[in-house]
Design a protein around this motif. Structure first.
Motif, mmCIF file in Angstrom:
data_model
loop_
_atom_site.group_PDB
_atom_site.id
_atom_site.type_symbol
_atom_site.label_atom_id
_atom_site.label_comp_id
_atom_site.label_asym_id
_atom_site.label_seq_id
_atom_site.Cartn_x
_atom_site.Cartn_y
_atom_site.Cartn_z
ATOM 1 N N GLY A 7 0.787 -1.221 0.000
ATOM 2 C CA GLY A 7 0.000 0.000 0.000
ATOM 3 C C GLY A 7 0.820 1.272 0.000
ATOM 4 N N ALA A 8 2.152 1.171 0.113
ATOM 5 C CA ALA A 8 2.999 2.363 0.092
ATOM 6 C C ALA A 8 3.202 2.814 -1.356
ATOM 7 C CB ALA A 8 4.353 2.057 0.737
ATOM 8 N N PRO A 9 3.322 4.145 -1.591
ATOM 9 C CA PRO A 9 3.508 4.608 -2.966
ATOM 10 C C PRO A 9 4.872 4.184 -3.527
ATOM 11 C CG PRO A 9 3.589 6.443 -1.421
ATOM 12 C CD PRO A 9 3.256 5.223 -0.632
ATOM 13 N N THR A 10 4.900 3.887 -4.835
ATOM 14 C CA THR A 10 6.151 3.558 -5.520
ATOM 15 C C THR A 10 6.450 4.645 -6.539
ATOM 16 O OG1 THR A 10 4.999 2.258 -7.196
ATOM 17 C CG2 THR A 10 5.811 1.062 -5.274
ATOM 18 N N ARG A 11 7.717 4.854 -6.829
ATOM 19 C CA ARG A 11 8.134 5.841 -7.820
ATOM 20 C C ARG A 11 8.340 5.153 -9.166
ATOM 21 N NH1 ARG A 11 8.688 10.393 -5.341
ATOM 22 N NH2 ARG A 11 9.598 10.580 -3.298
ATOM 23 N N LEU A 12 8.159 5.937 -10.229
ATOM 24 C CA LEU A 12 8.388 5.421 -11.573
ATOM 25 C C LEU A 12 9.890 5.206 -11.751
ATOM 26 C CD1 LEU A 12 6.934 4.688 -14.195
ATOM 27 C CD2 LEU A 12 7.334 7.017 -14.963
ATOM 28 N N ARG A 13 10.270 3.987 -12.052
ATOM 29 C CA ARG A 13 11.672 3.608 -12.212
ATOM 30 C C ARG A 13 12.056 3.754 -13.675
ATOM 31 N NH1 ARG A 13 13.924 -2.204 -12.479
ATOM 32 N NH2 ARG A 13 16.053 -1.984 -11.743
ATOM 33 N N LYS A 14 13.105 4.503 -13.952
ATOM 34 C CA LYS A 14 13.613 4.646 -15.320
ATOM 35 C C LYS A 14 14.497 3.446 -15.636
ATOM 36 C CE LYS A 14 13.546 9.670 -15.399
ATOM 37 N NZ LYS A 14 14.361 10.889 -15.541
ATOM 38 N N VAL A 15 14.172 2.783 -16.755
ATOM 39 C CA VAL A 15 14.840 1.537 -17.122
ATOM 40 C C VAL A 15 15.344 1.621 -18.558
ATOM 41 C CG1 VAL A 15 14.442 -0.930 -17.536
ATOM 42 C CG2 VAL A 15 13.498 0.164 -15.494
ATOM 43 N N ALA A 16 16.536 1.065 -18.780
ATOM 44 C CA ALA A 16 17.102 0.924 -20.125
ATOM 45 C C ALA A 16 17.261 -0.560 -20.411
ATOM 46 C CB ALA A 16 18.454 1.623 -20.203
ATOM 47 N N ARG A 17 16.742 -1.016 -21.544
ATOM 48 C CA ARG A 17 16.844 -2.413 -21.948
ATOM 49 C C ARG A 17 17.501 -2.492 -23.320
ATOM 50 N NH1 ARG A 17 15.146 -5.648 -18.644
ATOM 51 N NH2 ARG A 17 13.604 -5.197 -17.055
ATOM 52 N N ILE A 18 18.061 -3.653 -23.625
ATOM 53 C CA ILE A 18 18.719 -3.833 -24.922
ATOM 54 C C ILE A 18 18.102 -5.012 -25.665
ATOM 55 C CG2 ILE A 18 20.871 -4.384 -26.108
ATOM 56 C CD1 ILE A 18 22.382 -2.852 -24.113
ATOM 57 N N VAL A 19 17.711 -4.757 -26.900
ATOM 58 C CA VAL A 19 17.305 -5.797 -27.837
ATOM 59 C C VAL A 19 18.613 -6.169 -28.544
ATOM 60 C CG1 VAL A 19 15.903 -6.311 -29.869
ATOM 61 C CG2 VAL A 19 15.008 -4.808 -28.060
ATOM 62 N N LEU A 20 19.316 -7.145 -27.955
ATOM 63 C CA LEU A 20 20.652 -7.498 -28.422
ATOM 64 C C LEU A 20 20.578 -8.584 -29.482
ATOM 65 C CD1 LEU A 20 23.663 -6.885 -27.993
ATOM 66 C CD2 LEU A 20 23.720 -8.864 -26.446
ATOM 67 N N LEU A 21 21.126 -8.278 -30.659
ATOM 68 C CA LEU A 21 21.134 -9.210 -31.781
ATOM 69 C C LEU A 21 22.557 -9.633 -32.097
ATOM 70 C CD1 LEU A 21 18.595 -7.395 -34.136
ATOM 71 C CD2 LEU A 21 18.127 -9.178 -32.440
ATOM 72 N N ASP A 22 22.713 -10.909 -32.415
ATOM 73 C CA ASP A 22 24.024 -11.420 -32.803
ATOM 74 C C ASP A 22 24.136 -11.399 -34.330
ATOM 75 O OD1 ASP A 22 22.676 -13.687 -33.801
ATOM 76 O OD2 ASP A 22 23.642 -15.088 -32.428
ATOM 77 N N PRO A 23 25.250 -11.852 -34.903
ATOM 78 C CA PRO A 23 25.397 -11.809 -36.364
ATOM 79 C C PRO A 23 24.341 -12.623 -37.122
ATOM 80 C CG PRO A 23 27.538 -12.096 -35.334
ATOM 81 C CD PRO A 23 26.508 -12.246 -34.247
ATOM 82 N N ARG A 24 23.686 -13.569 -36.452
ATOM 83 C CA ARG A 24 22.647 -14.383 -37.097
ATOM 84 C C ARG A 24 21.250 -13.829 -36.805
ATOM 85 N NH1 ARG A 24 24.164 -19.912 -34.643
ATOM 86 N NH2 ARG A 24 22.041 -20.403 -35.289
ATOM 87 N N ASP A 25 21.177 -12.612 -36.269
ATOM 88 C CA ASP A 25 19.910 -11.950 -35.919
ATOM 89 C C ASP A 25 19.132 -12.686 -34.833
ATOM 90 O OD1 ASP A 25 20.184 -9.682 -37.450
ATOM 91 O OD2 ASP A 25 19.130 -10.506 -39.177
ATOM 92 N N ARG A 26 19.845 -13.434 -33.987
ATOM 93 C CA ARG A 26 19.199 -14.024 -32.819
ATOM 94 C C ARG A 26 19.174 -12.970 -31.710
ATOM 95 N NH1 ARG A 26 22.591 -19.159 -31.303
ATOM 96 N NH2 ARG A 26 24.180 -17.526 -31.437
ATOM 97 N N ILE A 27 18.142 -13.020 -30.869
ATOM 98 C CA ILE A 27 17.992 -12.085 -29.762
ATOM 99 C C ILE A 27 18.347 -12.796 -28.461
ATOM 100 C CG2 ILE A 27 15.518 -12.602 -29.540
ATOM 101 C CD1 ILE A 27 15.113 -9.689 -28.621
ATOM 102 N N LEU A 28 19.063 -12.088 -27.586
ATOM 103 C CA LEU A 28 19.441 -12.651 -26.300
ATOM 104 C C LEU A 28 18.380 -12.297 -25.261
ATOM 105 C CD1 LEU A 28 21.587 -14.188 -24.668
ATOM 106 C CD2 LEU A 28 22.576 -11.957 -24.093
ATOM 107 N N LEU A 29 17.846 -13.323 -24.594
ATOM 108 C CA LEU A 29 16.853 -13.120 -23.542
ATOM 109 C C LEU A 29 17.322 -13.775 -22.254
ATOM 110 C CD1 LEU A 29 13.500 -13.767 -25.452
ATOM 111 C CD2 LEU A 29 14.625 -11.578 -24.976
#
Length: 169
Positions: A7-29
């Motif tokens: 029930g306590a208020p939370t602040r908006l968290r600023k987040v940076a994410r990466i859609v990381l692609l390898d030479p075969r266009d695979r994505i890392l998850l």
């Protein structure tokens, strides 16, 4: 601000994410799970919250290195932006996420600086082809990632970031 699970208020968290692609266009998850319920699992892109005065780009690079061990990355434009809110580890997380395109030749992963929470909630990493992601029956965030990745691979990065629909769980 929205309330956390207690029930306590939370602040908006600023987040940076990466859609990381390898030479075969695979994505890392990353494969994550709820610490209190390891059967509750999902896949998501590397990234995390900004620390101190760092920029989103700096946070994306730092988080990628900490979570995957990958430091050789060509960081591209912001592809997508979204607001999400979800319960995790006993609290509510409200996040403003920016997804950067990243390209790398470095496909070996070696997480080296996971936080205490990540050590309790990350099961591993995996490279996915677009076809594998489209066929996945597992939960993936953002929920439209397979479609978004296919569009990215077919059309290239958008000219300006695409604002995704909010995901509130």
């Amino acid at each position: 601000m929205s309330p956390d699970l207690a029930g306590a208020p939370t602040r908006l968290r600023k987040v940076a994410r990466i859609v990381l692609l390898d030479p075969r266009d695979r994505i890392l998850l990353m494969h994550g799970y709820e610490p209190a319920d390891p059967a509750d699992t999902w896949w998501f892109t590397p990234g995390g919250g900004l620390e101190g005065e760092e920029t989103r780009e700096e946070a994306a690079r730092r988080e990628l290195a900490e979570e995957t061990g990958i430091t050789e990355v060509e960081l591209g434009p912001v592809l997508w932006q979204r607001h999400c809110s979800f319960p995790f580890d006993g609290r509510r997380w409200d996040q403003d996420e920016w997804y950067f395109l990243g390209r790398t030749q470095q496909t070996a992963t070696a997480p080296g600086a996971l936080t205490e929470l990540e050590l309790r909630s990350v099961a591993g990493l995996r490279w996915w082809t677009s076809a594998e992601l489209s066929a996945a029956r597992e939960t993936v965030y953002p929920t439209r990632l397979a479609e978004l990745l296919r569009t990215l691979l077919d059309e290239g990065p958008p000219t300006s970031p695409v604002v995704l629909a909010p995901e509130i769980v």
